[in-house]
Design an enzyme around this catalytic site. Structure first.
Site, PDB file in Angstrom:
ATOM      1  N   HIS A 124      -1.567  -8.988  -1.817  1.00 22.15           N
ATOM      2  CA  HIS A 124      -2.094  -7.963  -2.724  1.00 22.15           C
ATOM      3  C   HIS A 124      -1.588  -8.307  -4.139  1.00 22.15           C
ATOM      4  O   HIS A 124      -0.522  -8.920  -4.289  1.00 22.15           O
ATOM      5  CB  HIS A 124      -1.513  -6.619  -2.268  1.00 22.15           C
ATOM      6  CG  HIS A 124      -2.042  -5.411  -2.969  1.00 22.15           C
ATOM      7  ND1 HIS A 124      -1.572  -5.011  -4.200  1.00 22.15           N
ATOM      8  CD2 HIS A 124      -2.971  -4.506  -2.603  1.00 22.15           C
ATOM      9  CE1 HIS A 124      -2.192  -3.897  -4.552  1.00 22.15           C
ATOM     10  NE2 HIS A 124      -3.054  -3.565  -3.601  1.00 22.15           N
ATOM     11  N   ASP A 201       6.383  -7.334   2.335  1.00 19.40           N
ATOM     12  CA  ASP A 201       5.580  -6.222   1.835  1.00 19.40           C
ATOM     13  C   ASP A 201       5.041  -5.470   3.056  1.00 19.40           C
ATOM     14  O   ASP A 201       4.130  -5.947   3.737  1.00 19.40           O
ATOM     15  CB  ASP A 201       4.440  -6.790   0.970  1.00 19.40           C
ATOM     16  CG  ASP A 201       3.426  -5.732   0.570  1.00 19.40           C
ATOM     17  OD1 ASP A 201       3.532  -4.592   1.050  1.00 19.40           O
ATOM     18  OD2 ASP A 201       2.523  -6.066  -0.217  1.00 19.40           O
ATOM     19  N   GLN A 204       1.095  -2.181   4.463  1.00 22.67           N
ATOM     20  CA  GLN A 204       0.064  -1.989   5.497  1.00 22.67           C
ATOM     21  C   GLN A 204       0.633  -2.036   6.908  1.00 22.67           C
ATOM     22  O   GLN A 204      -0.118  -1.905   7.876  1.00 22.67           O
ATOM     23  CB  GLN A 204      -1.027  -3.069   5.360  1.00 22.67           C
ATOM     24  CG  GLN A 204      -1.824  -3.018   4.077  1.00 22.67           C
ATOM     25  CD  GLN A 204      -2.670  -1.759   3.947  1.00 22.67           C
ATOM     26  OE1 GLN A 204      -2.943  -1.062   4.920  1.00 22.67           O
ATOM     27  NE2 GLN A 204      -3.086  -1.456   2.732  1.00 22.67           N
ATOM     28  N   LYS A 227       0.706   5.616   2.042  1.00 17.82           N
ATOM     29  CA  LYS A 227      -0.071   4.927   3.088  1.00 17.82           C
ATOM     30  C   LYS A 227       0.379   5.335   4.485  1.00 17.82           C
ATOM     31  O   LYS A 227      -0.176   4.894   5.475  1.00 17.82           O
ATOM     32  CB  LYS A 227       0.058   3.407   2.916  1.00 17.82           C
ATOM     33  CG  LYS A 227      -0.626   2.925   1.630  1.00 17.82           C
ATOM     34  CD  LYS A 227      -0.803   1.444   1.602  1.00 17.82           C
ATOM     35  CE  LYS A 227      -1.106   0.933   0.220  1.00 17.82           C
ATOM     36  NZ  LYS A 227      -2.516   1.034  -0.152  1.00 17.82           N
ATOM     37  N   CYS A 365      -7.829  -5.588  -4.402  1.00 14.33           N
ATOM     38  CA  CYS A 365      -6.610  -6.027  -5.118  1.00 14.33           C
ATOM     39  C   CYS A 365      -6.079  -7.332  -4.544  1.00 14.33           C
ATOM     40  O   CYS A 365      -4.855  -7.525  -4.437  1.00 14.33           O
ATOM     41  CB  CYS A 365      -5.518  -4.964  -5.096  1.00 14.33           C
ATOM     42  SG  CYS A 365      -5.929  -3.537  -6.072  1.00 14.33           S
TER      43      CYS A 365
HETATM   44  N1  PLP Z   1       0.733  -4.385  -0.708  1.00 11.29           N
HETATM   45  C1  PLP Z   1      -0.297  -4.200   0.114  1.00 11.29           C
HETATM   46  C2  PLP Z   1      -0.485  -5.131   1.274  1.00 11.29           C
HETATM   47  C3  PLP Z   1      -1.191  -3.164  -0.112  1.00 11.29           C
HETATM   48  O1  PLP Z   1      -2.236  -2.990   0.689  1.00 11.29           O
HETATM   49  C4  PLP Z   1      -0.979  -2.301  -1.225  1.00 11.29           C
HETATM   50  C5  PLP Z   1      -1.928  -1.224  -1.526  1.00 11.29           C
HETATM   51  O2  PLP Z   1      -3.075  -1.260  -1.160  1.00 11.29           O
HETATM   52  C6  PLP Z   1       0.125  -2.534  -2.038  1.00 11.29           C
HETATM   53  C7  PLP Z   1       0.961  -3.581  -1.749  1.00 11.29           C
HETATM   54  C8  PLP Z   1       0.415  -1.680  -3.237  1.00 11.29           C
HETATM   55  O3  PLP Z   1       0.819  -0.409  -2.850  1.00 11.29           O
HETATM   56  P1  PLP Z   1       1.070   0.718  -3.953  1.00 11.29           P
HETATM   57  O4  PLP Z   1      -0.149   0.738  -4.816  1.00 11.29           O
HETATM   58  O5  PLP Z   1       1.234   1.964  -3.140  1.00 11.29           O
HETATM   59  O6  PLP Z   1       2.292   0.348  -4.698  1.00 11.29           O
END
Ligand code: PLP
Length: 407
Positions: A124, A201, A204, A227, A365
């Site tokens: 992401h 990370d 998800q 999430k 993203c």
């Molecule tokens: N990493 C992953 C794999 C994601 O899917 C997302 C959000 O869709 C993020 C990071 C970013 O999360 P946040 O916008 O809640 O900081």
């Protein structure tokens, strides 16, 4: 989970009773954010109605109560992900802020010009851009673990990228585009052979999998509350104590200090050293409440049911002519990205919306990944435990109509 259980769960999520354009809402955008159960909404409400006072150092009753609730939430979250101590749980605004924290603090602490950071092709933007910023700031190089056609990481190639200049590996646990569940335990073990720390990370992953940070041996594990059925604006940065002690603070301000003079400031102990400013003490308690909610249902039960939904939806999607599922890894979570023929994903998303069905379209993203695949984006349906096979049937019938209209 049986239909009565699911109906009972659904009744605890008020928004699921909403109508969109006079149609019952079908919410398949759970990878972007999840809906909130009444228990979490009540917790927020209760916090502001009965417990609201700025925390830490307050001598008065309300402040002490709010502090206790916030620290109890931290303790619960530590236990939930099996951190060895609640000092290793730092509250952040979410995954993005947590990754920026590591990129800044690790960058200041261990990185020199010519050093390297390894990420993967399926990250992401929030696990790409902070590293690019660090690379620009300090003259580092970014290396990318490639993927195969199913959307799985090429682990042999990964190993070749690790050198004596690698300062960190930062990889997603679950891809938000493919749904691939990456073998992060193996990825961490491979890096540790060379004494390279690893950030996972978990944005998800946490809503769908049991996470045990000690079993994974992750140096850093980050996730977002929104999430996993909690409010926006709260998330977690887990770090091993040894790392947290070594890293310098990310932001300066109140809370993170021990003593301030104009000549010299000393920093607070863990975890407060990384929590500058008034923390989101209502969000933290709501996050713990959301995780309790998940725990009460049972994460294994949730994973089994979501797997069933994903298998069912995949099978039904493949009934549609020209269907192309993007991401067919052997181990997947409840995310399905797809394209139909030459139809633009945006058009499909727009028309499904008019039928009350919320899916996400675009690059999710993860623009470098979408560019590499040479596609304009995907339509993404992502499921949570409150979704049903009946909703999937309605979605498939709607999609068939939409495809017929656009073909
Ligand atoms: N990493 C992953 C794999 C994601 O899917 C997302 C959000 O869709 C993020 C990071 C970013 O999360 P946040 O916008 O809640 O900081």
């Amino acid at each position: 989970m049986n239909p009565a259980e699911i109906e009972n769960i659904r009744s605890q999520f008020p928004i699921l009773a909403e109508k969109i354009y006079n149609k019952p809402l079908i919410y398949f955008d759970n990878a972007a954010t999840t809906q909130k159960p009444q228990a979490v909404l009540d917790k927020i409400n209760y916090g502001y109605k009965h417990l609201n006072a700025n925390i830490h150092r307050g001598v008065h009753y309300l402040s002490q109560q709010a502090t206790e609730a916030h620290e109890a939430a931290r303790k619960f979250i530590a236990e939930y992900i099996n951190a060895s101590s609640s000092d290793e749980i730092i509250f952040t605004r979410g995954t993005t802020e947590a990754i920026n924290l590591v990129a800044f603090s690790l960058g200041e602490c261990t990185c020199q010009e010519g050093d390297e950071i390894v990420i993967s092709a399926m990250e992401h933007h929030s696990n790409i851009v902070p590293w690019q910023m660090l690379c620009e700031r300090k003259g580092l190089k970014l290396h990318i673990i490639p993927i195969n056609e199913k959307g799985e990481l090429l682990l042999d190639e990964y190993e070749k990228l690790l050198t004596e200049r690698t300062k960190l590996v930062a990889v997603t646990h679950v891809s938000n585009v493919f749904g691939t569940v990456n073998p992060v335990k193996e990825i961490i073990a491979t890096a540790h052979v060379k004494n390279i720390p690893v950030l996972i990370d978990g944005a998800q992953a946490l809503p769908h999998l049991k996470i045990d940070v000690q079993d994974l041996d992750a140096d850093f594990y980050v996730f977002s509350g929104h999430k996993v059925y909690a409010p926006t604006g709260i998330g977690v940065f887990y770090g091993k104590r040894a790392w947290l002690e070594k890293l310098p603070p990310y932001q300066g301000g109140g809370e993170m200090i021990q003593n301030v003079s104009f000549e010299k400031t000393t920093y607070n102990e863990l975890p407060f050293k990384f929590e500058a400013g008034t923390p989101d003490y209502i969000g933290s308690t709501a996050l713990a409440e959301a995780l309790k909610y998940v725990q009460n249902i049972g994460i294994e039960k949730i994973a089994d049911y979501e797997h069933e939904l994903t298998e069912y939806a995949t099978k039904r999607l493949l009934e549609i002519d020209g269907m192309r599922i993007i991401g067919t890894a052997d181990h997947k979570s409840s995310v399905i990205s797809f394209l139909v023929g030459e139809i633009h994903p945006y058009d499909i998303g727009m028309l499904l919306d008019k039928l009350g069905i919320a899916v996400r379209t675009g690059h999710h993203c993860a623009q470098p990944l979408i560019d590499q695949l040479g596609i304009p984006g995907t339509v993404r349906a992502s499921f949570a435990f409150y979704n049903t096979k009946e909703e999937i049937d309605t979605f498939i019938e709607a999609l068939k109509k939409v495809v017929a209209m656009l073909s």
